[in-house]
Design a protein around this motif. Structure first.
Motif, PDB file in Angstrom:
ATOM      1  N   ARG A 219       0.847  -1.191   0.000  1.00  0.00           N
ATOM      2  CA  ARG A 219       0.000   0.000   0.000  1.00  0.00           C
ATOM      3  C   ARG A 219       0.885   1.245   0.000  1.00  0.00           C
ATOM      4  O   ARG A 219       1.513   1.577   0.997  1.00  0.00           O
ATOM      5  CB  ARG A 219      -0.932  -0.018   1.205  1.00  0.00           C
ATOM      6  CG  ARG A 219      -2.023   1.044   1.142  1.00  0.00           C
ATOM      7  CD  ARG A 219      -3.126   0.770   2.148  1.00  0.00           C
ATOM      8  NE  ARG A 219      -2.697   0.960   3.517  1.00  0.00           N
ATOM      9  CZ  ARG A 219      -2.567  -0.013   4.413  1.00  0.00           C
ATOM     10  NH1 ARG A 219      -2.839  -1.261   4.075  1.00  0.00           N
ATOM     11  NH2 ARG A 219      -2.188   0.239   5.651  1.00  0.00           N
ATOM     12  N   VAL A 220       0.914   1.950  -1.138  1.00  0.00           N
ATOM     13  CA  VAL A 220       1.861   3.049  -1.340  1.00  0.00           C
ATOM     14  C   VAL A 220       1.427   4.289  -0.569  1.00  0.00           C
ATOM     15  O   VAL A 220       0.261   4.691  -0.614  1.00  0.00           O
ATOM     16  CB  VAL A 220       1.984   3.379  -2.842  1.00  0.00           C
ATOM     17  CG1 VAL A 220       2.859   4.608  -3.045  1.00  0.00           C
ATOM     18  CG2 VAL A 220       2.556   2.190  -3.597  1.00  0.00           C
ATOM     19  N   ASN A 221       2.403   4.922   0.114  1.00  0.00           N
ATOM     20  CA  ASN A 221       2.169   6.207   0.769  1.00  0.00           C
ATOM     21  C   ASN A 221       2.926   7.337   0.091  1.00  0.00           C
ATOM     22  O   ASN A 221       2.377   8.395  -0.171  1.00  0.00           O
ATOM     23  CB  ASN A 221       2.577   6.138   2.249  1.00  0.00           C
ATOM     24  CG  ASN A 221       1.587   5.352   3.085  1.00  0.00           C
ATOM     25  OD1 ASN A 221       0.387   5.398   2.841  1.00  0.00           O
ATOM     26  ND2 ASN A 221       2.085   4.618   4.070  1.00  0.00           N
ATOM     27  N   ARG A 222       4.213   7.131  -0.190  1.00  0.00           N
ATOM     28  CA  ARG A 222       5.049   8.164  -0.799  1.00  0.00           C
ATOM     29  C   ARG A 222       5.815   7.575  -1.975  1.00  0.00           C
ATOM     30  O   ARG A 222       6.162   6.396  -1.982  1.00  0.00           O
ATOM     31  CB  ARG A 222       6.043   8.748   0.219  1.00  0.00           C
ATOM     32  CG  ARG A 222       5.382   9.559   1.338  1.00  0.00           C
ATOM     33  CD  ARG A 222       4.753  10.833   0.788  1.00  0.00           C
ATOM     34  NE  ARG A 222       4.169  11.665   1.830  1.00  0.00           N
ATOM     35  CZ  ARG A 222       2.920  11.583   2.261  1.00  0.00           C
ATOM     36  NH1 ARG A 222       2.121  10.657   1.742  1.00  0.00           N
ATOM     37  NH2 ARG A 222       2.451  12.403   3.184  1.00  0.00           N
ATOM     38  N   VAL A 223       6.079   8.430  -2.975  1.00  0.00           N
ATOM     39  CA  VAL A 223       6.803   8.005  -4.168  1.00  0.00           C
ATOM     40  C   VAL A 223       7.855   9.051  -4.506  1.00  0.00           C
ATOM     41  O   VAL A 223       7.652  10.248  -4.267  1.00  0.00           O
ATOM     42  CB  VAL A 223       5.835   7.794  -5.356  1.00  0.00           C
ATOM     43  CG1 VAL A 223       5.077   9.080  -5.695  1.00  0.00           C
ATOM     44  CG2 VAL A 223       6.578   7.285  -6.588  1.00  0.00           C
TER      45      VAL A 223
END
Length: 476
Positions: A219-223
């Motif tokens: 589950r992506v939060n920051r990229v």
């Protein structure tokens, strides 16, 4: 977690973090207690800006980065927003220009005078309205001097052309709140992470989604883009609620190249990438440590180096641009750590230990400077250019550049007793609604009293006029 043993040689293997002395720290800052997941801090070679706790609107403090020590309790602030400030970013090309976004749905651009503020600043150079809900994230374009991106809770990204002070493009491909934005080196691609659990790579001028990943296991939060490596790094949470990082190919987001578990803590992981040294720094919100890795194009991809440890938890982190670092001390990165409980901001220098005092060319390649490669109109026409590079060897001198010029716009207004009805944002909370209600009640009461006074005055004038009419025939 237990990191894999490695024997790979690296010039950054012994990088260590050094906290600034007490006289180099900034003390007495009323750092905001807002729980929004952002850094609340921005820094460049001239100024340090920190979002502060305030009542009746949002504000942030700007102080010269050379004036460390205890903050004056009556220090002037930038306080033009009518809601809490959620993000601030310095213009990478004009170091006196800072952008801010707020819960009042506006994005504002401010010009800080040389030497810092001498009085409270309430008038922005530009006030940008286009979002229907609060604005959570802003980013400057990395090569164009007049392009600003803003992401709001209305699930839209607006591209602002500051040469005309208007939005020129709306990216409307997200189905939930946008969590972060990141550009590749020349600003031709935009990567976003979203609360809808999707990672996207977007062509910003057309708004077309080039790649999209549905992150079920991660589950992506920051990229963040990894410079010119054509790779992306994301931080997020696994299905077992452990914090992890993942590496992606920007041209194929069907599967991550590799995933690495970090730990079982709950704080959000902020990634910081240094394209010059290929080092990735991971700092958790509420953590006291900062891990750092070296990114490679071959397995194992994430080369764990070591970590900086501190007992004080961090609220957020600001990062000094490369041209503001101390080259003589072999400093390759510098954080400004917000410690909310102490009202303290600590500089943390990442240093490569070297015996020689001479300039170390191998750790300071040509890097992006403060000269824009494109104007806003050139970038919007479809031109892409890499950043203008500079050398840090002889002590970087900023080129003479034109001052930032805001467009002159005809301002429409509807002023009633000093209140601009078109400019005031409608209330969004019950307390705001009550304040507006009581203010309107006071205004109605004042208007009724004024009307009664004028009625009495009119009657008096009518009586005087009648007396004059009655007297004038007798005199004749």
């Amino acid at each position: 977690m237990s990191w894999r043993p490695t024997y790979r040689s690296s010039k950054f293997r012994n990088v260590y973090g050094k906290v600034g002395n007490r006289e180099h720290c900034f003390d007495g800052f009323p750092i905001t207690k807002n729980v929004h997941d952002n850094h609340f801090c921005a820094v460049n070679s001239k100024f340090l800006a920190v979002v502060t706790e305030s009542a009746g609107g949002g504000s942030f403090i700007v102080v010269p980065v050379s004036q460390s020590g205890r903050l004056d309790s009556h220090c002037p602030k930038v306080c033009g927003h009518q809601g809490n400030v959620l993000d601030i970013k310095w213009n990478p090309f004009f170091e006196n220009i800072i952008a801010s976004c707020s819960e009042d749905t506006s994005v504002r651009v401010w010009e800080i005078p040389e030497g810092g503020l001498r009085r409270n600043m309430t008038e922005a150079v530009l006030e940008l309205y286009g979002h229907s809900r609060r604005v959570g994230v802003i980013e400057w374009h990395p090569t164009s001097s007049g392009i600003l991106f803003s992401a709001g809770y209305d699930y839209k990204i607006l591209i602002w052309n500051l040469e005309i002070g208007e939005p020129v493009k709306m990216i409307d491909c997200h189905t939930d709140v946008i969590l972060s934005m990141s550009f590749n080196t020349d600003g031709s691609l935009l990567a976003t992470s979203c609360k809808d659990k999707k990672l996207r790579v977007i062509e910003p001028r057309s708004g077309a989604v080039l790649q999209q990943a549905s992150c079920k296991n991660h589950r992506v939060n920051r990229v963040v883009f990894l410079g010119n490596m054509k790779r992306l790094v994301t931080t997020g949470v696994s299905r077992w609620n452990t914090r992890q990082i993942a590496l992606w190919d920007q041209e194929d987001l069907s599967m991550p190249i590799v995933e690495e578990d970090i730990d079982g803590l709950s704080g959000l992981l902020f990634p910081f990438y240094d394209a010059d040294t290929h080092m990735l720094y991971l700092a958790g919100k509420g953590d006291g440590n900062i891990r750092y890795f070296e990114i490679t194009t071959e397995k194992p991809y994430f080369q764990y180096l070591t970590e900086f440890r501190s007992p004080a938890p961090q609220k957020g982190l600001g990062v000094m641009p490369k041209h503001g670092l101390d080259v003589g001390a072999c400093e390759v990165f510098r954080f400004y750590k917000l410690v909310t409980l102490k009202g303290l901001i600590e500089p943390i220098s990442m240093i490569v230990p070297r015996r020689s005092d001479t300039y170390q060319e191998d750790i300071y390649p040509m890097t992006a400077g403060t000269e824009p490669a494109l104007t806003a109109s050139e970038w919007l026409s479809g031109i892409n250019r890499d950043p203008v590079l500079i050398s840090l060897k002889e002590g970087y001198q900023q080129p003479n550049q034109l001052a930032f010029k805001a467009p002159v716009k005809e301002k429409k207004s509807m002023v009633v007793n000093g209140i601009d009805l078109l400019e005031n944002v409608p209330p969004r909370t019950e307390n705001e609604l009550l304040r507006v209600f009581f203010r309107q009640q006071d205004e109605l009461r004042r208007l009724k009293e004024e009307l009664t006074t004028k009625d009495v005055r009119i009657r008096q004038l009518e009586l005087e006029l009648n007396n004059l009419k009655n007297v004038s025939p007798n005199n004749v």
